[in-house]
Design an enzyme around this catalytic site. Structure first.
Site, PDB file in Angstrom:
ATOM      1  N   HIS A   1     -10.654  15.853  -3.757  1.00 47.71           N
ATOM      2  CA  HIS A   1     -11.537  14.803  -4.271  1.00 47.71           C
ATOM      3  C   HIS A   1     -10.822  13.476  -4.187  1.00 47.71           C
ATOM      4  CE1 HIS A   1      -9.349  16.806  -7.518  1.00 47.71           C
ATOM      5  NE2 HIS A   1      -9.253  15.620  -8.100  1.00 47.71           N
ATOM      6  N   MET A   2     -11.566  12.460  -3.811  1.00 47.08           N
ATOM      7  CA  MET A   2     -11.047  11.106  -3.762  1.00 47.08           C
ATOM      8  C   MET A   2     -11.595  10.347  -4.959  1.00 47.08           C
ATOM      9  SD  MET A   2     -10.939   8.519  -0.574  1.00 47.08           S
ATOM     10  CE  MET A   2     -12.701   8.372  -0.425  1.00 47.08           C
ATOM     11  N   HIS A   3     -10.689   9.811  -5.772  1.00 44.73           N
ATOM     12  CA  HIS A   3     -11.102   8.976  -6.899  1.00 44.73           C
ATOM     13  C   HIS A   3     -11.368   7.570  -6.368  1.00 44.73           C
ATOM     14  CE1 HIS A   3      -9.362  11.697 -10.141  1.00 44.73           C
ATOM     15  NE2 HIS A   3      -8.682  12.123  -9.094  1.00 44.73           N
TER      16      HIS A   3
ATOM     17  N   ASP B   1     -16.990  10.524 -12.536  1.00 42.43           N
ATOM     18  CA  ASP B   1     -15.972  11.326 -13.217  1.00 42.43           C
ATOM     19  C   ASP B   1     -16.380  11.510 -14.675  1.00 42.43           C
ATOM     20  OD1 ASP B   1     -12.699  11.939 -12.554  1.00 42.43           O
ATOM     21  OD2 ASP B   1     -13.345  11.958 -14.655  1.00 42.43           O
ATOM     22  N   ILE B   2     -16.163  12.721 -15.184  1.00 47.45           N
ATOM     23  CA  ILE B   2     -16.577  13.040 -16.550  1.00 47.45           C
ATOM     24  C   ILE B   2     -15.708  12.315 -17.581  1.00 47.45           C
ATOM     25  CG2 ILE B   2     -15.089  15.070 -16.957  1.00 47.45           C
ATOM     26  CD1 ILE B   2     -17.633  16.499 -18.002  1.00 47.45           C
TER      27      ILE B   2
ATOM     28  N   GLU C   1      -5.556  18.474 -10.622  1.00 51.27           N
ATOM     29  CA  GLU C   1      -6.016  19.457 -11.616  1.00 51.27           C
ATOM     30  C   GLU C   1      -7.152  20.322 -11.098  1.00 51.27           C
ATOM     31  OE1 GLU C   1      -6.952  17.118 -15.049  1.00 51.27           O
ATOM     32  OE2 GLU C   1      -4.849  16.898 -15.624  1.00 51.27           O
ATOM     33  N   VAL C   2      -7.955  19.780 -10.188  1.00 53.23           N
ATOM     34  CA  VAL C   2      -9.074  20.540  -9.629  1.00 53.23           C
ATOM     35  C   VAL C   2      -8.786  20.764  -8.149  1.00 53.23           C
ATOM     36  CG1 VAL C   2     -11.554  20.612  -9.220  1.00 53.23           C
ATOM     37  CG2 VAL C   2     -10.669  19.530 -11.306  1.00 53.23           C
TER      38      VAL C   2
ATOM     39  N   ASN D   1      -5.011  13.031  -5.218  1.00 54.23           N
ATOM     40  CA  ASN D   1      -3.826  13.692  -5.739  1.00 54.23           C
ATOM     41  C   ASN D   1      -3.637  15.035  -5.049  1.00 54.23           C
ATOM     42  OD1 ASN D   1      -3.272  11.670  -7.707  1.00 54.23           O
ATOM     43  ND2 ASN D   1      -4.901  12.498  -9.003  1.00 54.23           N
TER      44      ASN D   1
HETATM   45  P1  5GP Z   1      -7.299  15.339 -10.404  1.00 53.60           P
HETATM   46  O1  5GP Z   1      -6.303  15.181 -11.525  1.00 53.60           O
HETATM   47  O2  5GP Z   1      -7.448  16.776  -9.960  1.00 53.60           O
HETATM   48  O3  5GP Z   1      -7.014  14.404  -9.260  1.00 53.60           O
HETATM   49  O4  5GP Z   1      -8.677  14.846 -10.987  1.00 53.60           O
HETATM   50  C1  5GP Z   1      -9.660  15.696 -11.457  1.00 53.60           C
HETATM   51  C2  5GP Z   1     -10.760  14.820 -12.021  1.00 53.60           C
HETATM   52  O5  5GP Z   1     -11.928  15.594 -12.175  1.00 53.60           O
HETATM   53  C3  5GP Z   1     -10.414  14.224 -13.390  1.00 53.60           C
HETATM   54  O6  5GP Z   1     -10.490  12.804 -13.324  1.00 53.60           O
HETATM   55  C4  5GP Z   1     -11.477  14.843 -14.310  1.00 53.60           C
HETATM   56  O7  5GP Z   1     -11.909  13.941 -15.309  1.00 53.60           O
HETATM   57  C5  5GP Z   1     -12.579  15.209 -13.341  1.00 53.60           C
HETATM   58  N1  5GP Z   1     -13.369  16.355 -13.746  1.00 53.60           N
HETATM   59  C6  5GP Z   1     -12.903  17.571 -14.131  1.00 53.60           C
HETATM   60  N2  5GP Z   1     -13.913  18.404 -14.420  1.00 53.60           N
HETATM   61  C7  5GP Z   1     -15.061  17.699 -14.201  1.00 53.60           C
HETATM   62  C8  5GP Z   1     -16.442  18.036 -14.333  1.00 53.60           C
HETATM   63  O8  5GP Z   1     -16.826  19.135 -14.694  1.00 53.60           O
HETATM   64  N3  5GP Z   1     -17.340  17.061 -14.025  1.00 53.60           N
HETATM   65  C9  5GP Z   1     -16.948  15.812 -13.612  1.00 53.60           C
HETATM   66  N4  5GP Z   1     -17.917  14.932 -13.319  1.00 53.60           N
HETATM   67  N5  5GP Z   1     -15.651  15.467 -13.480  1.00 53.60           N
HETATM   68  C10 5GP Z   1     -14.718  16.398 -13.778  1.00 53.60           C
END
Ligand code: 5GP
Length: 117
Positions: free
Chosen positions: A101-103, A31-32, A96-97, A88
């Site tokens: 995706h699984m964290h 994660d970034i 947000e994306v 999420n």
């Molecule tokens: P969400 O809130 O959708 O569950 O999590 C999205 C995750 O994607 C966040 O933890 C965010 O830091 C990560 N993320 C967003 N854009 C990028 C990117 O361009 N590269 C990487 N490696 N992670 C990203």
């Protein structure tokens, strides 16, 4: 047709990412904006916007995501202490994306599952 996100570009290696695992079904990358010492995102290579869009045909990729999470946790040495897997969904889930995706988060005590309101 769902709109691609930045994660599709990461899968195709069109933009930089710290890819820690990739096979024909899934990709895992750091994660970034890490929220813990280990914070890896594990995603299906096929674009599925949210968990609401999952169908039976996605089960191999979704199952592989769990297997890969377990492997990465073992490699990082966090399996025995434990970690958390989070997916999420939509606004209330904080998504947000819009590419499932699984964290995988771990490497420190993570506290209670939900933030106190
Ligand atoms: P969400 O809130 O959708 O569950 O999590 C999205 C995750 O994607 C966040 O933890 C965010 O830091 C990560 N993320 C967003 N854009 C990028 C990117 O361009 N590269 C990487 N490696 N992670 C990203």
């Amino acid at each position: 047709m769902a709109e691609e996100t930045i994660f599709s570009k990461i899968i195709r290696r069109e933009i930089p990412a710290d890819i820690v695992y990739q096979d024909e079904l899934v990709t895992a990358f750091s994660d970034i904006s890490p929220q813990a010492p280990t914070h890896v995102l594990i995603i299906p290579n096929v674009l599925i916007p949210t968990i609401n869009d999952v169908t039976a045909e996605h089960e191999p990729a979704l199952g592989r995501m769990i297997t890969v999470a377990s492997q990465i946790a073992a490699e990082r040495g966090i399996a025995d202490d434990g970690y958390r897997l989070i997916i999420n969904c939509n606004q209330h889930g904080g998504q947000e994306v819009f590419h499932i995706h699984m964290h995988l988060v771990g490497g420190k005590p993570l506290g209670r599952m939900l933030a106190q309101q």
